[in-house]
Design a protein around this motif. Structure first.
Motif, short mmCIF file in Angstrom:
data_model
loop_
_atom_site.label_atom_id
_atom_site.label_comp_id
_atom_site.label_asym_id
_atom_site.label_seq_id
_atom_site.Cartn_x
_atom_site.Cartn_y
_atom_site.Cartn_z
N LYS A 299 0.83 -1.20 0.00
CA LYS A 299 0.00 0.00 0.00
C LYS A 299 0.87 1.26 0.00
O LYS A 299 0.55 2.26 -0.67
CB LYS A 299 -0.94 0.00 1.21
N ALA A 300 1.97 1.22 0.76
CA ALA A 300 2.87 2.37 0.79
C ALA A 300 3.51 2.59 -0.57
O ALA A 300 3.67 3.74 -1.03
CB ALA A 300 3.95 2.15 1.86
N ALA A 301 3.88 1.51 -1.25
CA ALA A 301 4.48 1.63 -2.58
C ALA A 301 3.49 2.26 -3.56
O ALA A 301 3.86 3.12 -4.37
CB ALA A 301 4.91 0.25 -3.07
N THR A 302 2.23 1.86 -3.47
CA THR A 302 1.20 2.46 -4.33
C THR A 302 1.06 3.95 -4.03
O THR A 302 0.96 4.77 -4.95
CB THR A 302 -0.15 1.75 -4.10
N ARG A 303 1.05 4.30 -2.77
CA ARG A 303 0.95 5.71 -2.36
C ARG A 303 2.12 6.54 -2.87
O ARG A 303 1.96 7.70 -3.24
CB ARG A 303 0.85 5.77 -0.84
N LEU A 304 3.31 5.92 -2.90
CA LEU A 304 4.53 6.63 -3.30
C LEU A 304 4.81 6.53 -4.80
O LEU A 304 5.80 7.12 -5.27
CB LEU A 304 5.73 6.06 -2.52
N PHE A 305 3.99 5.77 -5.51
CA PHE A 305 4.16 5.57 -6.96
C PHE A 305 5.51 4.92 -7.29
O PHE A 305 6.19 5.30 -8.25
CB PHE A 305 4.03 6.91 -7.72
N ILE A 306 5.89 3.95 -6.47
CA ILE A 306 7.08 3.15 -6.76
C ILE A 306 6.69 1.68 -6.57
O ILE A 306 5.62 1.38 -6.03
CB ILE A 306 8.28 3.51 -5.85
N SER A 307 7.57 0.78 -6.98
CA SER A 307 7.28 -0.65 -6.80
C SER A 307 7.70 -1.09 -5.40
O SER A 307 8.49 -0.42 -4.73
CB SER A 307 7.99 -1.49 -7.87
N GLN A 308 7.17 -2.21 -4.97
CA GLN A 308 7.39 -2.66 -3.58
C GLN A 308 8.83 -3.10 -3.29
O GLN A 308 9.37 -2.74 -2.22
CB GLN A 308 6.40 -3.78 -3.26
N PRO A 309 9.52 -3.85 -4.17
CA PRO A 309 10.88 -4.32 -3.82
C PRO A 309 11.87 -3.19 -3.51
O PRO A 309 12.55 -3.25 -2.47
CB PRO A 309 11.29 -5.13 -5.05
N PRO A 310 11.97 -2.13 -4.35
CA PRO A 310 12.90 -1.06 -3.99
C PRO A 310 12.50 -0.32 -2.71
O PRO A 310 13.36 0.16 -1.97
CB PRO A 310 12.88 -0.12 -5.20
N LEU A 311 11.20 -0.24 -2.43
CA LEU A 311 10.77 0.40 -1.18
C LEU A 311 11.27 -0.41 0.01
O LEU A 311 11.80 0.15 0.98
CB LEU A 311 9.24 0.51 -1.14
N SER A 312 11.12 -1.73 -0.06
CA SER A 312 11.60 -2.59 1.03
C SER A 312 13.11 -2.42 1.22
O SER A 312 13.60 -2.37 2.36
CB SER A 312 11.28 -4.05 0.72
N ARG A 313 13.85 -2.31 0.11
CA ARG A 313 15.31 -2.15 0.22
C ARG A 313 15.66 -0.81 0.88
O ARG A 313 16.57 -0.74 1.70
CB ARG A 313 15.95 -2.24 -1.17
N GLN A 314 14.92 0.23 0.51
CA GLN A 314 15.20 1.55 1.10
C GLN A 314 14.96 1.55 2.61
O GLN A 314 15.72 2.14 3.37
CB GLN A 314 14.33 2.61 0.43
N ILE A 315 13.89 0.89 3.04
CA ILE A 315 13.59 0.83 4.47
C ILE A 315 14.66 0.01 5.20
O ILE A 315 15.11 0.37 6.30
CB ILE A 315 12.19 0.23 4.72
N LYS A 316 15.13 -1.07 4.57
CA LYS A 316 16.19 -1.88 5.18
C LYS A 316 17.48 -1.07 5.28
O LYS A 316 18.18 -1.13 6.31
CB LYS A 316 16.43 -3.14 4.33
N GLN A 317 17.79 -0.27 4.27
CA GLN A 317 18.97 0.58 4.33
C GLN A 317 18.86 1.59 5.47
O GLN A 317 19.83 1.87 6.17
CB GLN A 317 19.16 1.32 3.00
#
Length: 305
Positions: free
Chosen positions: A20-38
């Motif tokens: 849902k956050a990826a949809t809100r941010l207009f990005i795909s889910q895998p790179p979002l997960s990587r950014q949060i892990k970083q």
């Protein structure tokens, strides 16, 4: 750590889902997960408990979220204020409360136009709280109000303390008794017409605090929409109201204005600007205000921008 990391984290925290956050941010889910892990690797703690569905913040995550929200708001405010500053050369946007417009503000603006005839002046009727928001959001460049609010982005200058007076119907017993001054205790059982009803906090709250500070209570009061409504109802004999002294010319054929004893009941006139804003336009506006004060014989403490 970058601002985008904070925005990504806030989106996940609020949506409680990476998808849902990826949809809100207009990005795909895998790179979002990587950014949060970083982000978690950089701060050295786990911020999101991924075992829960929906996702849940850890205790450190809750702490980080509260501060991330504040940082992002400050960033957005700074952007808005900077954009406004970039457009400051050709226009001056002024927020005001109505009681100041009915006072000497028109004279101040008229004199300012003589100095800067090519500057476009925009006027916005805003209460003191709205002026704070207007400065932060870049809607206005300066505000003239009557209430003091704490905000690190805003500088407040009390230009002077203006005496308050009581507006009384001409047929009221206080007038027939020939009263030449009043105390707040004289008003505790009168029907007070207080303004404005919204938005709050407003001058209503300031007046009620005057009573409370003296261990008094306004036992009967009616909230009305704005100043002119209050004075109209006073003229109709519906009650009394409290106004700044510079408004004594309004409805003076139907309303008598009685000062407070020793002139001790006052209201501040507050000039608000963005902190560290030292524009020549603002300096001139302040200097013109003091010139009017001198001409009117007002007491004041000089401030500098």
């Amino acid at each position: 750590m970058e601002l985008r990391h904070l925005r990504y984290f806030v989106a996940v925290a609020e949506e409680k889902s990476f998808n849902k956050a990826a949809t809100r941010l207009f990005i795909s889910q895998p790179p979002l997960s990587r950014q949060i892990k970083q982000l978690e690797d950089e701060v050295g703690v786990t911020l999101i408990d991924r075992e829960n569905r929906p996702l849940k913040l850890t205790e450190a995550g809750e702490f980080f979220y509260d501060h991330a929200i504040q940082i992002l708001k400050k960033s957005d405010d700074l952007r808005a204020m900077t954009i406004r500053k970039g457009n400051f050369d050709n226009t001056l946007s002024i927020g005001f409360v109505s009681s100041i417009l009915y006072g000497i503000l028109p004279k101040v603006i008229a004199h300012f136009r003589e100095v800067y005839p090519n500057i476009e002046i925009k006027l916005y009727e805003l209460n003191s709280w709205q002026q704070t928001q207007g400065l932060i959001e870049g809607k206005i460049d300066v505000g003239f109000g009557r209430l003091l609010f704490e905000d690190a982005s805003i500088r407040r200058m009390v230009l002077r303390e203006e005496s308050l007076v009581v507006a009384v119907p001409i047929g009221h017993p206080l007038v027939k008794e020939g009263r030449t001054s009043l105390r707040l205790i004289d008003l505790t059982n009168e029907n007070l017409l207080l303004y404005p009803t919204a938005p709050r906090p407003s001058f209503i709250d300031y007046v009620l605090e005057l009573f409370e500070a003296r261990q008094l209570k306004a036992n009967y009061f009616t909230e009305v929409r704005e100043l002119h409504v209050a004075l109209g109802l006073v003229a109709a004999g519906e009650g009394l109201t409290i106004v700044p002294k510079t408004l004594e010319h309004l409805r003076n054929q139907e309303v008598t204005y009685i000062p407070f004893e020793d002139g001790l009941i006052t209201s501040p006139i507050v000039m608000s600007v963005r902190h560290f804003d030292k524009s020549e336009l603002l300096k001139t506006l302040l200097n013109v205000t003091y010139q009017i004060y001198d001409a009117e014989g007002f007491d004041y403490k000089k401030e500098r921008i």
